[in-house]
Design a protein around this motif. Structure first.
Motif, PDB file in Angstrom:
ATOM      1  N   LEU A  99       1.384   4.780   2.273  1.00 42.04           N
ATOM      2  CA  LEU A  99       0.252   3.901   2.538  1.00 42.04           C
ATOM      3  C   LEU A  99      -0.720   3.966   1.377  1.00 42.04           C
ATOM      4  CD1 LEU A  99      -0.730   4.469   6.272  1.00 42.04           C
ATOM      5  CD2 LEU A  99       0.574   2.598   5.292  1.00 42.04           C
ATOM      6  N   ALA A 103      -5.320   1.137   2.854  1.00 39.22           N
ATOM      7  CA  ALA A 103      -4.792   1.089   4.214  1.00 39.22           C
ATOM      8  C   ALA A 103      -5.283   2.272   5.038  1.00 39.22           C
ATOM      9  CB  ALA A 103      -3.260   1.067   4.183  1.00 39.22           C
ATOM     10  N   THR A 133      -2.989  -5.491   3.877  1.00 34.55           N
ATOM     11  CA  THR A 133      -3.410  -4.167   4.353  1.00 34.55           C
ATOM     12  C   THR A 133      -3.343  -4.075   5.868  1.00 34.55           C
ATOM     13  OG1 THR A 133      -4.877  -3.907   2.444  1.00 34.55           O
ATOM     14  CG2 THR A 133      -5.262  -2.463   4.322  1.00 34.55           C
ATOM     15  N   LEU A 137      -0.544  -2.020   8.714  1.00 35.43           N
ATOM     16  CA  LEU A 137      -0.947  -1.208   9.868  1.00 35.43           C
ATOM     17  C   LEU A 137      -0.403  -1.799  11.168  1.00 35.43           C
ATOM     18  CD1 LEU A 137      -4.658  -0.439   8.889  1.00 35.43           C
ATOM     19  CD2 LEU A 137      -2.666   1.071   8.682  1.00 35.43           C
TER      20      LEU A 137
END
Length: 233
Positions: A99, A103, A133, A137
């Motif tokens: 990540l 993020a 971003t 997630l």
């Protein structure tokens, strides 16, 4: 002869008590499931009506001293490797998806300010972030859209999911470190932070104000403990 018999008895392996058919069904259903199951789902799969919660709690005790434990996170049940043996699994662990710092910071902000809009996230970070971003997630199923804020434009609000709790072994959001604990750990400067405006109504069940503080520069250390941040975006 008596001595021999006593030796045999002393060396007999003591297995756990046998489970009844209902308990075995629940054990098998949870074991075979690809994801944690709630009580209602388990009840819909068993052949006869029994007290599922009581049975799960019994199985949880039975497995508490084994290599695999039965755990409950956010009212959903699943089997997991015992935390005490996690180090043995490290060589079998697959490479985690990296990540970016953006993020991780975005996730930290959503955790402590949810429900929160994209514009609010950018205001707290003090910088705009890439369009992918939030997508990353959401692909991890750690974040999801939840309604729209009642302001002009009706922007989408984002919150964390049960999978987020499960990944970080949290029972509930209130298990996360408080502002004082983060300050004690040196992750934030808590001297100038008002607890009333730090966090979300869902987290503390307290009212929020419009004031935002950019205090997330180091919180990524907390959430990124099991992740390897990629280059910043």
């Amino acid at each position: 002869m008596k001595k021999t018999n006593k030796t045999i008895i002393d060396n007999i392996v003591k297995f756990p008590k046998k489970l009844n058919n209902g308990e075995r069904e629940i054990e098998a259903i949870v074991f075979a499931a690809l994801e944690p199951l709630d009580i209602e789902t388990i009840e819909s799969k068993i052949s006869k009506k029994i007290n599922v919660l009581k049975t799960l709690e019994k199985l949880q005790i039975e497995y508490s001293t084994r290599g695999i434990n039965l755990v409950c996170i956010s009212k959903k049940w699943s089997f997991r490797t015992s935390d005490k043996l996690s180090s043995l699994m490290s060589q079998e662990k697959t490479v985690e998806k990296k990540l970016s710092r953006a993020a991780i910071e975005t996730l930290a902000i959503i955790v402590y300010h949810q429900p929160v809009t994209r514009a609010e996230i950018e205001e707290i970070r003090g910088v705009a972030f890439g369009t992918n971003t939030l997508d990353i997630l959401m692909e991890l199923n750690w974040v999801k859209p939840q309604g729209r804020k009642d302001v002009p434009g009706k922007p989408i609000q984002y919150v964390t999911t049960n999978d987020f709790l499960s990944h970080f072994s949290l029972q509930k959001l209130s298990d996360l470190p408080t502002v004082d604990e983060l300050g004690s750990a040196g992750l934030i400067d808590s001297t100038n932070i008002d607890n009333a405006i730090f966090g979300t109504g869902k987290f503390y069940k307290e009212k929020q104000e419009e004031k935002r503080e950019n205090i997330y520069e180091n919180i990524d250390e907390m959430l990124g403990g099991t992740l390897s941040p990629d280059e910043e975006k």
